[in-house]
Structures are given as C-alpha cells and as structure tokens.
Motif scaffolding. Structure first.
Motif, mmCIF file in Angstrom:
data_model
loop_
_atom_site.group_PDB
_atom_site.id
_atom_site.type_symbol
_atom_site.label_atom_id
_atom_site.label_comp_id
_atom_site.label_asym_id
_atom_site.label_seq_id
_atom_site.Cartn_x
_atom_site.Cartn_y
_atom_site.Cartn_z
ATOM 1 N N ALA B 51 -22.093 98.727 115.501
ATOM 2 C CA ALA B 51 -21.533 99.922 115.766
ATOM 3 C C ALA B 51 -20.062 99.932 114.801
ATOM 4 O O ALA B 51 -19.740 100.894 114.397
ATOM 5 C CB ALA B 51 -20.939 100.022 117.139
ATOM 6 N N ILE B 52 -19.623 98.665 114.460
ATOM 7 C CA ILE B 52 -18.200 98.732 113.733
ATOM 8 C C ILE B 52 -18.468 99.017 112.427
ATOM 9 O O ILE B 52 -17.767 100.045 112.067
ATOM 10 C CB ILE B 52 -17.632 97.204 114.014
ATOM 11 N N THR B 55 -19.324 102.805 112.260
ATOM 12 C CA THR B 55 -17.984 103.626 112.199
ATOM 13 C C THR B 55 -17.707 104.187 110.898
ATOM 14 O O THR B 55 -17.324 105.222 110.709
ATOM 15 C CB THR B 55 -16.807 102.842 113.072
ATOM 16 N N ALA B 248 -22.004 104.519 120.885
ATOM 17 C CA ALA B 248 -20.688 103.963 121.169
ATOM 18 C C ALA B 248 -19.840 104.424 120.120
ATOM 19 O O ALA B 248 -18.628 104.821 120.315
ATOM 20 C CB ALA B 248 -20.971 102.296 120.673
ATOM 21 N N VAL B 249 -20.037 104.780 118.879
ATOM 22 C CA VAL B 249 -19.192 105.189 117.777
ATOM 23 C C VAL B 249 -18.659 106.653 118.337
ATOM 24 O O VAL B 249 -17.557 106.787 118.106
ATOM 25 C CB VAL B 249 -19.978 105.301 116.581
ATOM 26 N N GLY B 252 -16.355 106.836 121.221
ATOM 27 C CA GLY B 252 -15.403 106.178 120.609
ATOM 28 C C GLY B 252 -14.413 107.162 119.874
ATOM 29 O O GLY B 252 -13.255 106.891 119.414
ATOM 30 N N THR B 254 -15.236 109.021 117.323
ATOM 31 C CA THR B 254 -15.344 109.203 115.660
ATOM 32 C C THR B 254 -16.111 110.756 115.466
ATOM 33 O O THR B 254 -17.210 110.845 116.200
ATOM 34 C CB THR B 254 -16.369 108.228 115.057
ATOM 35 N N GLY B 261 -11.918 109.172 113.008
ATOM 36 C CA GLY B 261 -12.604 108.002 113.881
ATOM 37 C C GLY B 261 -11.743 106.564 113.602
ATOM 38 O O GLY B 261 -11.093 106.530 112.541
ATOM 39 N N THR B 266 -14.179 102.827 118.778
ATOM 40 C CA THR B 266 -15.469 102.163 118.791
ATOM 41 C C THR B 266 -15.650 101.171 119.716
ATOM 42 O O THR B 266 -16.506 101.117 120.658
ATOM 43 C CB THR B 266 -16.097 101.817 117.443
#
Lengths: 332, 314
Positions: B51-52, B55, B248-249, B252, B254, B261, B266
């Motif tokens: 997920a990181i 992003t 998740a992104v 968060g 984004t 974002g 995230t």
C-alpha cells in the motif's frame, strides 16, 4: 450526431474499409476464434463435435452476458469491480427463493430486480455523491462479499427444483445460455447503436462536458445505466446459478476482472466513449475456447491464465498501436 | 489551501482511528494489549508494504492491479530457485526480489512506451503473472525452509516483530521521499497535470518506470515475508491483495485521479482497517461482517470528505 461507432469526422471511404475500421477489434477477435478452432481441430478433430462446442460456449455464456452491462458502464467512462460479488449475492437470493417454494419466475425475476436496485444505489453514489466509481464499487465489493458469507455462513444451497435449472434446458438442441447470450448481445448492440439512450452513453464517455452542453442529464443517465447493468448481472446470475444442482456461496475468484477483461479485449476503451458489446461477447467465447483448446491439445490447464494474460497484452498493444497511428493521421 | 485540505481528510481519519481504538478497547480487554497490537502489526505488514508504494502509483494518477499476482509469482519463484535449482536461500531471495522488480518494470514499460492505461496494462499482467505462478508451480507447494528464514516472518527483534521494523523503515523512507524530495514533487506533478509536467521538462516516463518497478519490488518483498510467515509457497498467495492495498490508500485520502495523497494517510488507513478487523473479531463479530464494515467505511469516508470539499475542484 453521427451513428458511426468509431470516431466521427473521417474522410468518406468505401463501405468495406469503413466497416473494417469501425469494427477492427471485433474482426480481430473473430479471426482469433476461427484460427484457434482451426488449429485445435487439426490437432484433435474431436474438438469440433457439436456437444463440445455447446459446452464451450454455454459454460461461459454468463460471463458474456455480464460483460454486456460492464461494457455499458465502461463506455460511460466508469468501472464496476463489484460485479463478481454481486453475482454471488444474487445467486444466493435466487436459489433461496427457489428452494423456499416460490414459483420459478419469482426466483428468476428476483435477481434481476435486486441487481437493478443495488446498482442504482451505486450509480447514485457515483453520480450525486461524486465518488469515483472504482472507489464506490471497491467498497461495494467488500460489502457484498462480506455480507454474503456472513448471512449464508458459507453454506451451499441444494435441493433446487428441477424446473429452476434454466441453464440445463435446450431449445432446438442449443443450450438456453447460448440463446440468452446471443439475444442479449444483439438487443444491446442495436439499442446502444440506434437509440438516443444508447448514443448518450457514448457521448458521456467521449466528452462529458460536451454531453452536458448537449442537454444530456448525465447524473440521471449514470444511475440508469448502473441499474441496467445490475439487471443484466441478474440475468447472468440466472445462467450461472442454474448450471449445477447446487449453488455455492462463492463465485469463481477474480470473476469481476474476467468480466472487465472480456469487455476490454472486446474493444471497449477503458477511457470511455468507444466499443461494442459484440466484441465483449466474442472475447468471452474466445476465453472459453482457449481454455477448452488447451485441454484438447494436452497443455496443462495451469497455463490457461498465463495464455489469457499474454493475449490481453497483445490485443491491447495492437489496439494502442492502431489508435496511436490513427491519432497521428488525424492530427496531420 | 491545499495543505489545509490534506490536513482535513487526515484529521477526520485520525479521529476515526482513535474512536475505533477506544470503542474496540472497551469491547474487549484483550484488544489493547502490547502482544495483540504487535501481532496485528505483523499481519498488517504485507498489505502495508504494497500500500505504501501503491500510494506513489495512485498519486501519479495510475493504478497497479498486478501486485497480488507479482506477490504470488515471486513466492513461487523463491521456492523454485531454492528447491528445484538448488541455489542458496539468500540468492533465491535476492532473485525473487529481482523477479518482482522486473515484473513491475515490465508494467511500467507497457504503460510508458505504449501509452496503455495503467488499469488495462496491470489487468493484463495480473492474469499473466498469476498464470506464470500457476504454470510454473503446477499447484505444488515448497516447504521445509531453514530455521533462520522464519525469523523474518515469525521472529522478533528487540521485542517487536521483525517485519514490523521493515514496514517502519519503508514507511519513513517513503514518507520522506514523497513529502520532502524532488522525486516526491515530481510524483505529485505527474499526477496533477502530466502534460504540464512534461512541458516543464520533468522526465515523467522515468518517474513512472521507477515507481512501477518499486511497486513490483514491494510486492516481492511482501512475498518473501509472507512465505516466511506461513512457512510455505503457493501459487494463489496474495490473491486480492491489490484491492486491500488500494482500499487502504484511498481511505487514506489519496485521490484516485492522482496529484493528492500522503504516506501518513495511507498508514492511518491501514491501521484503521487492521484495527477494525482485529477488534471486531475479538468482540465476537465474524470476519465477514468486518469486511462489510470496511466497505461501508471506505464509501462513507470519501463521501464525507467530498461534502467538506464541495468548494474544491473535485
């Protein structure tokens, strides 16, 4: 407004060239199917048996039908990643009603209505809530998938009444799903090409600002097209759920992606505005033909997905090269 | 103005996370224990790593649907390199990471060289990579790794699960790159207006190639950790991870259209999802009910965020 499926403003050419250029993708896939049948049946003549052909086409007919609705959604520039989960939910609704002793037309009609209702909500969130469709349907995917398993507890539905099993019935020797696939495709194709509603879908996907300026009620249209897509998913559900004597509470993994892929390979541009449902139906037939073909030429079925993936990439690359060339020509 | 907006979505999310933690802690005494929280971090790592980097991908206005398949393919390759080719496990891990990175680079090449929309390109490679995993493995799994390998997925360093350190390092590095470096600003520029970025002389294609390669690498790293955690390789590993990561992104903050974002967002999205999953299961809600809630939270958060930003451009 022009009635050409392909971009307007092109020089007049002979009927044949125009036909080839407007339906390039459909012709490519039709040829691919023919070549595949020719090659496989040379290696193993039993491939062309009538029974085998029926099985190949009718087993995947529900994907072709669902891809019709998906194509409409993608043509408007949206996407629906929740349709696989939706088909699972609708199948359970339909099967539960059938087992509970309701008349068979109720069991068949319920998924169509429920599909339309559920997806109308999705459409409203996209159109009026201004949430991108991929986000709404991603959320919907979780809601439907989780909701289905927590309600059914993962149990299968069995003891389905025999007259409920539509997909096992035949008319003139052809399985019912094939009839449904052909009829739905033809109606949807004509409707999208010649009706004002159908044309407005292309307009919204092609240029939504221009469509708004032309007086098309975009928000309402988006809700409507999502509802229609849901109803078509209901029809696909009936074909899917009545194949076997049982209904499982799960659908094939990545079903939504298979359906999207059929639309895209069939020539529906993910950027919206172009494509026909004939292409998506042909693509769904091609998938099942590849699957069956691999078995008949003795290649391990484990390679099926790799072959399909490669095919997607090749089709998309050819399409992009053609498109880039056409843009260059147009800009000259 | 934009900074204010960014803060607002993340503030809403942070408040939601705190509320969720309080409610869940009140529901079950076992939830707010160090052991449980660390264990949840362990379970969060694989999706978290993906997920990181996702992003970055989404900030450029792209998407990568193939990460789950890259995870599966890298896991299978790890097993094949080690067991079938007889390579040392260290080398096999390195090669598996390379496979994932190359798979990501291949995505990037299709997207930049042939101008294929990322959704389509990675939809194709989703099928291709998963197909390679299935074809190579022929549904066989590889087990029996040496003990030191399990430290990565099952062990602890200084009392914290090993992979959580890894997730922390990756998160900090990613946050610094996206928030404070030229590369980060190029990522935002690509996503908010690609044509303008191109005309400003930014090497947009190179940024994208790098980001999609990194996405493949993250998926492969997640694969190694996954294999180490569950002690086996299977070709269906990571199925559906792409949707978890994207959820998740987007949760968060984004924007799916790109240009907006943060990594913090995230991480908050990841924590909220994991806390809901775990807390509700401790409170006796079945995991399927939790998935429903996560879907609803996703839609509602974006809806609320949209209502607040009615004055904004989107």
């Amino acid at each position: 407004m022009s009635v050409e499926a392909a971009p307007a403003f092109r020089p007049r050419r002979s009927g044949l060239t125009r036909f080839v250029s407007a339906y390039g993708q459909e012709i490519v896939i039709a040829c691919a199917i023919l070549i595949l049948f020719a090659v496989v049946s040379l290696i193993n003549p039993r491939f062309l048996g009538a029974n085998n052909l029926n099985t190949i086409i009718s087993g995947n007919a529900y994907i072709a039908v669902a891809a019709i609705g998906m194509s409409m959604i993608i043509i408007t520039g949206n996407i629906d990643v929740s349709v696989g989960a939706l088909i699972g939910v609708l199948a359970t609704i339909s099967g539960t009603l059938a087992v509970a002793g309701y008349p068979v037309w109720v069991a068949w009609g319920a998924p169509i209505l429920a599909g339309a209702a559920i997806n109308a909500v999705v459409g409203a969130l996209v159109a009026y809530g201004k949430i991108p469709s991929i986000v709404v349907t991603l959320g919907m995917l979780s809601i439907l998938r989780g909701g289905l398993v927590s309600i059914t507890g993962g149990a299968w539905i069995s003891n389905l009444p025999p007259d409920f099993l539509l997909a096992q019935q035949r008319l003139l020797g052809v399985p019912a799903p094939v009839w449904f696939m052909v009829i739905c495709t033809v109606i949807a194709f004509l409707w999208m090409r010649y009706s004002a509603f159908g044309r407005s879908l292309y307009a919204i996907g092609g240029n939504s600002e221009a469509a708004r300026a032309a007086g098309i009620p975009i928000e309402r249209r988006i809700v409507e097209v999502f509802a229609i897509h849901g109803a078509i998913a209901g029809v696909a559900t009936i074909l899917f759920a009545t194949q076997l004597q049982i209904i499982q509470s799960t659908v094939p993994p990545n079903l939504e992606l298979t359906i999207i892929t059929a639309s895209v390979i069939g020539g529906v541009s993910i950027l919206g505005g172009t494509g026909t449902v004939i292409g998506s139906t042909l693509a769904a037939i091609l998938f099942s033909a590849i699957g069956a073909g691999l078995i008949f030429v003795n290649v391990s079925a484990y390679w099926l997905r790799a072959v399909i993936g490669l095919l997607i990439l090749i089709t998309v690359l050819i399409d992009m090269l053609r498109r880039n060339r056409e843009t260059r020509q147009a800009s000259r | 103005m934009t900074i204010k907006k960014l803060l607002r979505h993340e503030t809403i999310l942070a408040v939601l996370v705190v509320l969720a933690l309080i409610v869940l802690a009140a529901q079950s005494p076992r939830f707010f224990t160090v052991d449980n929280l660390l264990n949840q971090g362990r379970l969060m790592t694989e999706v978290g790593l993906i997920a990181i980097v996702m992003t970055f991908v989404i900030v450029t206005g792209g998407i990568d649907l193939s990460v789950g398949s890259i995870l599966g393919m890298s896991a299978i390759m790890l097993g094949v390199f080690w067991k079938n080719f007889g390579l040392p496990l260290e080398l096999a891990i390195f090669l598996a990471l390379m496979v994932g990175t190359l798979a990501g680079l291949f995505n990037g090449l299709i997207i930049t060289r042939f101008k294929v929309p990322p959704l389509i390109a990675t939809l194709g490679t989703l099928a291709l990579y998963r197909g390679i995993a299935e074809g190579v493995s022929q549904a066989r799994s590889v087990r029996g790794y040496p003990d030191w390998f399990y430290v990565l997925g099952q062990g602890q360093v200084l009392g914290v699960p090993t992979q959580l350190w890894l997730l922390g390092i990756v998160a900090v590095v990613a946050a610094v790159i996206l928030g404070m470096t030229t590369w980060g600003r190029m990522t935002y520029a690509t996503g908010s207006n690609e044509t303008a970025a191109r005309f400003s002389g930014l090497r947009v294609d190179r940024v994208k190639l790098l980001i999609y390669s990194a996405s493949g690498f993250a998926a492969a790293l997640a694969a190694v950790i996954f294999v180490s955690r569950v002690s086996t390789t299977r070709s269906d590993m990571g199925t559906g991870v792409e949707l978890d990561a994207i959820t998740a992104v987007v949760l968060g903050g984004t924007s799916i259209f790109g240009g907006r974002g943060t990594i913090i967002g995230t991480l908050l999205g990841l924590i909220l999802i994991q806390a809901l999953k775990n807390g509700l299961s401790l409170a006796g809600v079945k995991s399927d009910g939790t998935i429903v809630l996560i879907g609803a939270v996703l839609i509602l958060t974006i809806l609320i965020s949209n209502l607040f930003h009615r004055d904004g451009t989107r």
